[in-house]
Design a protein around this motif. Structure first.
Motif, short mmCIF file in Angstrom:
data_model
loop_
_atom_site.label_atom_id
_atom_site.label_comp_id
_atom_site.label_asym_id
_atom_site.label_seq_id
_atom_site.Cartn_x
_atom_site.Cartn_y
_atom_site.Cartn_z
N ASP A 194 0.84 -1.21 0.00
CA ASP A 194 0.00 0.00 0.00
C ASP A 194 0.87 1.25 0.00
O ASP A 194 0.55 2.24 -0.66
CB ASP A 194 -0.93 0.00 1.22
CG ASP A 194 -2.08 -0.98 1.06
OD1 ASP A 194 -2.39 -1.34 -0.09
OD2 ASP A 194 -2.65 -1.40 2.08
N LEU A 195 1.97 1.18 0.74
CA LEU A 195 2.87 2.34 0.77
C LEU A 195 3.52 2.53 -0.61
O LEU A 195 3.71 3.67 -1.06
CB LEU A 195 3.94 2.14 1.85
CG LEU A 195 4.94 3.29 2.04
CD1 LEU A 195 4.24 4.59 2.44
CD2 LEU A 195 6.00 2.93 3.11
N ALA A 196 3.83 1.43 -1.29
CA ALA A 196 4.41 1.53 -2.64
C ALA A 196 3.44 2.27 -3.56
O ALA A 196 3.85 3.15 -4.33
CB ALA A 196 4.70 0.13 -3.19
N GLN A 197 2.15 1.91 -3.46
CA GLN A 197 1.14 2.57 -4.29
C GLN A 197 1.03 4.06 -3.93
O GLN A 197 0.93 4.91 -4.82
CB GLN A 197 -0.23 1.88 -4.10
CG GLN A 197 -1.31 2.41 -5.04
CD GLN A 197 -0.99 2.11 -6.51
OE1 GLN A 197 -0.83 0.95 -6.90
NE2 GLN A 197 -0.87 3.15 -7.33
N TYR A 198 1.10 4.35 -2.65
CA TYR A 198 1.03 5.75 -2.19
C TYR A 198 2.20 6.54 -2.75
O TYR A 198 2.03 7.67 -3.25
CB TYR A 198 1.03 5.78 -0.66
CG TYR A 198 0.76 7.15 -0.06
CD1 TYR A 198 -0.50 7.46 0.44
CD2 TYR A 198 1.76 8.12 0.01
CE1 TYR A 198 -0.76 8.71 1.01
CE2 TYR A 198 1.51 9.37 0.56
CZ TYR A 198 0.24 9.66 1.05
OH TYR A 198 0.00 10.90 1.60
N ILE A 199 3.39 5.94 -2.69
CA ILE A 199 4.59 6.63 -3.19
C ILE A 199 4.45 6.89 -4.69
O ILE A 199 4.71 8.00 -5.18
CB ILE A 199 5.87 5.81 -2.88
CG1 ILE A 199 6.12 5.74 -1.36
CG2 ILE A 199 7.09 6.42 -3.59
CD1 ILE A 199 7.23 4.77 -0.94
N GLY A 255 -2.41 9.95 7.95
CA GLY A 255 -3.07 8.78 8.55
C GLY A 255 -3.14 7.56 7.64
O GLY A 255 -3.57 6.49 8.07
N SER A 256 -2.74 7.72 6.38
CA SER A 256 -2.84 6.59 5.45
C SER A 256 -2.02 5.40 5.95
O SER A 256 -2.48 4.26 5.93
CB SER A 256 -2.30 6.96 4.06
OG SER A 256 -3.06 8.01 3.53
N PHE A 257 -0.81 5.69 6.40
CA PHE A 257 0.06 4.57 6.76
C PHE A 257 -0.51 3.75 7.92
O PHE A 257 -0.49 2.52 7.88
CB PHE A 257 1.49 5.04 7.06
CG PHE A 257 2.41 3.87 7.23
CD1 PHE A 257 2.80 3.11 6.13
CD2 PHE A 257 2.85 3.49 8.48
CE1 PHE A 257 3.62 1.99 6.28
CE2 PHE A 257 3.67 2.38 8.65
CZ PHE A 257 4.06 1.63 7.54
N ASP A 258 -1.05 4.43 8.92
CA ASP A 258 -1.66 3.70 10.05
C ASP A 258 -2.77 2.79 9.55
O ASP A 258 -2.93 1.66 10.02
CB ASP A 258 -2.24 4.69 11.07
CG ASP A 258 -1.14 5.38 11.87
OD1 ASP A 258 0.00 4.88 11.85
OD2 ASP A 258 -1.43 6.42 12.50
#
Ligand code: ARG
Length: 307
Positions: free
Chosen positions: A94-99, A277-280
Protein backbone atom coordinates in the motif's frame (compact mmCIF):
# COMPACT_ATOMS: atom_id res chain seq x y z
CA UNK A 1 23.01 2.57 28.53
CA UNK A 2 24.57 -0.90 28.61
CA UNK A 3 23.03 -1.44 32.01
CA UNK A 4 19.66 -0.32 30.75
CA UNK A 5 19.88 -2.72 27.81
CA UNK A 6 20.92 -5.52 30.10
CA UNK A 7 17.93 -4.77 32.30
CA UNK A 8 15.58 -4.85 29.33
CA UNK A 9 17.11 -8.14 28.24
CA UNK A 10 16.76 -9.64 31.66
CA UNK A 11 13.17 -8.51 31.79
CA UNK A 12 12.52 -9.86 28.32
CA UNK A 13 13.99 -13.20 29.28
CA UNK A 14 12.03 -13.35 32.49
CA UNK A 15 8.87 -12.59 30.55
CA UNK A 16 9.71 -15.06 27.85
CA UNK A 17 9.41 -17.98 30.22
CA UNK A 18 5.74 -17.35 30.73
CA UNK A 19 4.69 -15.33 27.73
CA UNK A 20 4.11 -17.14 24.50
CA UNK A 21 3.09 -15.03 21.60
CA UNK A 22 5.20 -12.09 22.69
CA UNK A 23 4.38 -8.45 22.57
CA UNK A 24 5.04 -5.82 20.02
CA UNK A 25 4.57 -2.20 19.42
CA UNK A 26 4.60 -0.53 16.08
CA UNK A 27 5.54 2.89 17.29
CA UNK A 28 6.34 5.51 14.72
CA UNK A 29 9.77 6.81 14.01
CA UNK A 30 11.00 8.86 11.15
CA UNK A 31 14.54 9.43 12.34
CA UNK A 32 17.28 8.09 10.13
CA UNK A 33 21.01 8.60 10.41
CA UNK A 34 21.56 8.35 6.67
CA UNK A 35 21.68 11.22 4.22
CA UNK A 36 24.60 11.69 1.94
CA UNK A 37 24.75 15.44 2.52
CA UNK A 38 25.76 16.13 -1.05
CA UNK A 39 24.92 19.44 -2.70
CA UNK A 40 22.63 17.64 -5.10
CA UNK A 41 20.50 16.31 -2.27
CA UNK A 42 20.26 19.79 -0.82
CA UNK A 43 18.97 21.11 -4.16
CA UNK A 44 16.25 18.49 -4.39
CA UNK A 45 15.25 19.21 -0.83
CA UNK A 46 14.50 22.85 -1.68
CA UNK A 47 12.39 22.02 -4.75
CA UNK A 48 8.61 22.15 -4.77
CA UNK A 49 6.88 18.79 -5.23
CA UNK A 50 6.21 19.60 -8.89
CA UNK A 51 9.83 20.53 -9.56
CA UNK A 52 10.95 17.39 -7.81
CA UNK A 53 8.55 15.18 -9.78
CA UNK A 54 9.92 16.64 -13.00
CA UNK A 55 13.47 15.93 -11.87
CA UNK A 56 12.90 12.30 -10.89
CA UNK A 57 14.14 9.63 -13.27
CA UNK A 58 13.18 5.96 -13.04
CA UNK A 59 14.30 2.74 -14.74
CA UNK A 60 11.30 3.00 -17.05
CA UNK A 61 9.97 6.50 -17.66
CA UNK A 62 6.66 7.26 -15.95
CA UNK A 63 6.80 4.07 -13.94
CA UNK A 64 8.00 3.10 -10.49
CA UNK A 65 9.43 -0.43 -10.50
CA UNK A 66 9.53 -2.01 -7.05
CA UNK A 67 11.06 -5.35 -6.03
CA UNK A 68 9.51 -7.19 -3.09
CA UNK A 69 9.58 -10.56 -1.36
CA UNK A 70 5.98 -11.42 -0.42
CA UNK A 71 6.75 -13.99 2.28
CA UNK A 72 6.57 -11.46 5.06
CA UNK A 73 3.11 -10.69 6.42
CA UNK A 74 2.03 -8.10 7.43
CA UNK A 75 4.67 -6.29 5.33
CA UNK A 76 4.01 -8.12 2.05
CA UNK A 77 2.15 -11.31 1.20
CA UNK A 78 -0.68 -12.54 -1.01
CA UNK A 79 -4.23 -12.20 0.28
CA UNK A 80 -6.72 -14.52 -1.39
CA UNK A 81 -9.57 -12.41 -2.76
CA UNK A 82 -13.26 -13.35 -3.05
CA UNK A 83 -12.61 -15.10 -6.39
CA UNK A 84 -9.91 -17.24 -4.81
CA UNK A 85 -7.13 -15.31 -6.53
CA UNK A 86 -3.98 -14.19 -4.74
CA UNK A 87 -3.50 -10.41 -4.63
CA UNK A 88 -0.37 -8.70 -3.37
CA UNK A 89 -1.15 -7.14 0.00
CA UNK A 90 0.58 -5.72 3.05
CA UNK A 91 1.49 -2.26 4.27
CA UNK A 92 4.65 -2.15 2.13
CA UNK A 93 2.50 -2.71 -0.96
CA UNK A 94 0.00 0.00 0.00
CA UNK A 95 2.87 2.34 0.77
CA UNK A 96 4.41 1.53 -2.64
CA UNK A 97 1.14 2.57 -4.29
CA UNK A 98 1.03 5.75 -2.19
CA UNK A 99 4.59 6.63 -3.19
CA UNK A 100 3.85 6.01 -6.88
CA UNK A 101 0.68 8.14 -6.70
CA UNK A 102 2.51 10.89 -4.82
CA UNK A 103 5.17 11.00 -7.51
CA UNK A 104 2.67 10.75 -10.37
CA UNK A 105 4.06 7.40 -11.55
CA UNK A 106 2.40 4.11 -12.41
CA UNK A 107 3.45 1.19 -10.23
CA UNK A 108 4.91 -2.16 -11.12
CA UNK A 109 5.71 -4.61 -8.33
CA UNK A 110 8.12 -7.43 -9.07
CA UNK A 111 7.93 -10.32 -6.57
CA UNK A 112 11.04 -12.44 -5.94
CA UNK A 113 13.04 -14.04 -3.13
CA UNK A 114 14.38 -11.62 -0.54
CA UNK A 115 18.08 -11.81 -1.45
CA UNK A 116 17.04 -11.17 -5.08
CA UNK A 117 15.44 -7.86 -4.15
CA UNK A 118 18.76 -6.56 -2.86
CA UNK A 119 20.57 -7.78 -5.98
CA UNK A 120 18.04 -6.21 -8.35
CA UNK A 121 18.37 -2.92 -6.53
CA UNK A 122 22.14 -3.10 -6.53
CA UNK A 123 22.14 -3.80 -10.27
CA UNK A 124 19.81 -0.87 -10.91
CA UNK A 125 17.11 -3.08 -12.46
CA UNK A 126 14.42 -1.67 -10.20
CA UNK A 127 13.87 1.75 -8.66
CA UNK A 128 12.94 0.63 -5.18
CA UNK A 129 13.09 -2.42 -2.97
CA UNK A 130 10.25 -2.62 -0.47
CA UNK A 131 10.69 -5.76 1.56
CA UNK A 132 10.81 -4.70 5.19
CA UNK A 133 14.47 -3.76 4.86
CA UNK A 134 16.37 -2.98 8.01
CA UNK A 135 18.87 -0.15 7.46
CA UNK A 136 21.77 -2.57 7.82
CA UNK A 137 25.03 -0.61 7.39
CA UNK A 138 26.41 -3.58 5.44
CA UNK A 139 23.79 -2.88 2.80
CA UNK A 140 24.63 0.77 2.35
CA UNK A 141 26.74 -0.02 -0.73
CA UNK A 142 23.80 -1.69 -2.47
CA UNK A 143 21.11 0.91 -1.88
CA UNK A 144 20.25 4.24 -0.31
CA UNK A 145 17.92 4.12 2.67
CA UNK A 146 14.74 6.14 3.00
CA UNK A 147 13.64 7.44 6.37
CA UNK A 148 12.39 4.75 8.74
CA UNK A 149 8.63 4.22 8.26
CA UNK A 150 7.91 1.63 10.95
CA UNK A 151 9.77 0.22 13.91
CA UNK A 152 9.73 -3.30 15.26
CA UNK A 153 11.95 -5.86 16.89
CA UNK A 154 13.60 -9.22 16.36
CA UNK A 155 12.63 -12.53 17.93
CA UNK A 156 13.92 -16.02 18.47
CA UNK A 157 11.10 -18.42 17.66
CA UNK A 158 10.50 -22.13 18.37
CA UNK A 159 7.53 -24.45 18.78
CA UNK A 160 5.54 -24.33 21.98
CA UNK A 161 6.73 -27.75 23.16
CA UNK A 162 10.37 -26.60 23.04
CA UNK A 163 9.99 -23.24 24.66
CA UNK A 164 11.49 -24.31 28.00
CA UNK A 165 14.73 -25.23 26.22
CA UNK A 166 15.41 -21.58 25.42
CA UNK A 167 15.55 -19.33 28.45
CA UNK A 168 18.31 -17.22 26.90
CA UNK A 169 20.09 -16.99 23.57
CA UNK A 170 23.02 -18.83 25.14
CA UNK A 171 20.79 -21.86 25.45
CA UNK A 172 20.30 -21.79 21.70
CA UNK A 173 24.03 -21.49 21.03
CA UNK A 174 24.55 -25.22 21.00
CA UNK A 175 25.89 -27.55 18.32
CA UNK A 176 22.91 -29.84 18.90
CA UNK A 177 20.50 -27.26 17.53
CA UNK A 178 19.55 -26.40 13.98
CA UNK A 179 18.67 -22.74 13.80
CA UNK A 180 17.01 -21.12 10.78
CA UNK A 181 17.10 -17.67 9.22
CA UNK A 182 16.34 -16.15 5.81
CA UNK A 183 19.15 -15.92 3.25
CA UNK A 184 20.51 -12.39 2.93
CA UNK A 185 18.59 -11.05 5.91
CA UNK A 186 19.84 -9.40 9.06
CA UNK A 187 18.31 -12.38 10.88
CA UNK A 188 20.98 -14.57 9.26
CA UNK A 189 23.59 -12.22 10.75
CA UNK A 190 21.83 -12.34 14.11
CA UNK A 191 21.95 -16.15 13.98
CA UNK A 192 25.69 -16.12 13.30
CA UNK A 193 26.32 -13.53 16.02
CA UNK A 194 24.16 -15.05 18.74
CA UNK A 195 24.33 -18.77 18.01
CA UNK A 196 27.66 -19.34 16.22
CA UNK A 197 28.02 -22.85 17.66
CA UNK A 198 24.64 -24.00 16.37
CA UNK A 199 24.03 -25.50 12.95
CA UNK A 200 22.68 -22.46 11.11
CA UNK A 201 20.39 -23.24 8.19
CA UNK A 202 19.66 -20.36 5.82
CA UNK A 203 16.56 -20.71 3.67
CA UNK A 204 15.32 -18.49 0.84
CA UNK A 205 11.76 -18.05 2.10
CA UNK A 206 10.34 -17.42 5.55
CA UNK A 207 7.48 -19.97 5.06
CA UNK A 208 10.10 -22.69 4.54
CA UNK A 209 11.65 -21.76 7.88
CA UNK A 210 8.24 -21.95 9.53
CA UNK A 211 7.45 -25.30 7.89
CA UNK A 212 10.76 -26.75 9.10
CA UNK A 213 10.16 -25.44 12.63
CA UNK A 214 6.71 -26.96 12.74
CA UNK A 215 7.90 -30.33 11.43
CA UNK A 216 10.82 -30.36 13.87
CA UNK A 217 13.64 -30.07 11.31
CA UNK A 218 14.65 -26.77 12.88
CA UNK A 219 14.83 -26.21 16.61
CA UNK A 220 14.63 -22.45 16.46
CA UNK A 221 14.76 -19.48 14.11
CA UNK A 222 15.45 -15.76 14.05
CA UNK A 223 12.49 -13.84 12.63
CA UNK A 224 11.25 -10.26 12.66
CA UNK A 225 8.86 -9.98 15.64
CA UNK A 226 5.88 -8.53 13.75
CA UNK A 227 6.23 -11.23 11.09
CA UNK A 228 6.64 -14.04 13.62
CA UNK A 229 3.48 -12.83 15.36
CA UNK A 230 1.66 -12.91 12.06
CA UNK A 231 2.85 -16.46 11.28
CA UNK A 232 1.76 -17.45 14.81
CA UNK A 233 -1.83 -16.56 13.89
CA UNK A 234 -1.59 -19.19 11.13
CA UNK A 235 0.51 -21.68 13.15
CA UNK A 236 -0.57 -21.44 16.80
CA UNK A 237 2.22 -23.78 17.94
CA UNK A 238 4.80 -21.10 17.11
CA UNK A 239 6.20 -19.37 20.13
CA UNK A 240 8.15 -16.12 20.28
CA UNK A 241 10.40 -17.16 23.14
CA UNK A 242 13.12 -14.51 23.23
CA UNK A 243 13.58 -10.95 22.13
CA UNK A 244 16.79 -10.47 20.19
CA UNK A 245 18.71 -7.21 20.53
CA UNK A 246 19.50 -5.45 17.26
CA UNK A 247 20.68 -1.89 16.77
CA UNK A 248 19.51 -0.93 13.25
CA UNK A 249 15.85 -1.26 14.23
CA UNK A 250 13.08 -0.09 11.93
CA UNK A 251 12.23 -0.55 8.27
CA UNK A 252 13.25 1.56 5.31
CA UNK A 253 12.57 1.67 1.59
CA UNK A 254 15.64 0.76 -0.45
CA UNK A 255 16.26 3.31 -3.21
CA UNK A 256 18.56 2.61 -6.14
CA UNK A 257 21.93 4.03 -5.21
CA UNK A 258 22.65 7.64 -6.14
CA UNK A 259 19.14 8.54 -7.29
CA UNK A 260 18.94 11.51 -4.91
CA UNK A 261 15.80 12.98 -6.51
CA UNK A 262 13.90 9.72 -6.10
CA UNK A 263 15.16 9.35 -2.53
CA UNK A 264 13.87 12.82 -1.70
CA UNK A 265 10.52 12.00 -3.37
CA UNK A 266 10.20 8.73 -1.45
CA UNK A 267 10.92 10.47 1.84
CA UNK A 268 8.33 13.16 1.12
CA UNK A 269 5.76 10.49 0.25
CA UNK A 270 6.52 8.53 3.44
CA UNK A 271 6.16 11.68 5.53
CA UNK A 272 2.84 12.49 3.84
CA UNK A 273 1.50 8.94 4.28
CA UNK A 274 2.28 9.10 7.98
CA UNK A 275 0.99 12.64 8.37
CA UNK A 276 -2.40 12.05 6.71
CA UNK A 277 -3.07 8.78 8.55
CA UNK A 278 -2.84 6.59 5.45
CA UNK A 279 0.06 4.57 6.76
CA UNK A 280 -1.66 3.70 10.05
CA UNK A 281 -4.63 2.51 8.04
CA UNK A 282 -2.36 0.37 5.84
CA UNK A 283 -0.95 -1.34 8.94
CA UNK A 284 -4.45 -2.06 10.26
CA UNK A 285 -5.63 -3.42 6.92
CA UNK A 286 -2.49 -5.52 6.50
CA UNK A 287 -2.88 -7.13 9.91
CA UNK A 288 -6.53 -7.82 9.25
CA UNK A 289 -5.85 -9.43 5.87
CA UNK A 290 -2.85 -11.33 7.23
CA UNK A 291 -5.04 -13.20 9.69
CA UNK A 292 -7.24 -14.45 6.84
CA UNK A 293 -6.62 -16.67 3.85
CA UNK A 294 -3.14 -15.86 2.52
CA UNK A 295 -0.14 -17.21 0.65
CA UNK A 296 3.36 -16.31 1.78
CA UNK A 297 6.08 -16.88 -0.77
CA UNK A 298 5.73 -16.72 -4.53
CA UNK A 299 2.81 -17.70 -6.76
CA UNK A 300 2.96 -19.05 -10.33
CA UNK A 301 0.96 -17.76 -13.32
CA UNK A 302 -2.02 -19.85 -12.22
CA UNK A 303 -2.05 -18.19 -8.84
CA UNK A 304 -0.75 -21.33 -7.09
CA UNK A 305 1.88 -21.16 -4.37
CA UNK A 306 5.34 -22.02 -5.68
CA UNK A 307 6.89 -24.72 -3.48
N1 ARG B 1 14.37 -6.85 8.13
C1 ARG B 1 15.15 -7.96 7.68
C2 ARG B 1 16.25 -7.50 6.76
O1 ARG B 1 16.20 -6.41 6.29
C3 ARG B 1 14.33 -9.03 6.99
C4 ARG B 1 13.54 -8.57 5.83
C5 ARG B 1 12.94 -9.74 5.07
N2 ARG B 1 11.94 -9.30 4.16
C6 ARG B 1 11.14 -10.09 3.46
N3 ARG B 1 10.23 -9.54 2.70
N4 ARG B 1 11.28 -11.39 3.51
O2 ARG B 1 17.16 -8.22 6.51
Amino acid sequence: MKKFLALILTLAMALSVTACGGSDDTADDTADGEGSGTEETADYASMTDDELKAAITTVEGGKLTVATSPDFAPYEFYAIDENGDPQLAGFDMDLAQYIADYLGLSLEIVPMDFDGTIMELQNGNVDLGMAGYSPDPKRADSMDFSDIYITGGQSFVCVESNKDLFTSLEDANNADYQIGAQVGSIQADLAHENTPDADIIELAKVPDIIAELVTGKLDGAFIETMVAESYATQYPELCLVLEVPYDAEGSVVGVTKGNAALLEGVNRAIAAAKEDGSFDQYVLTANELASGDIIEGLVDENGEAVQ
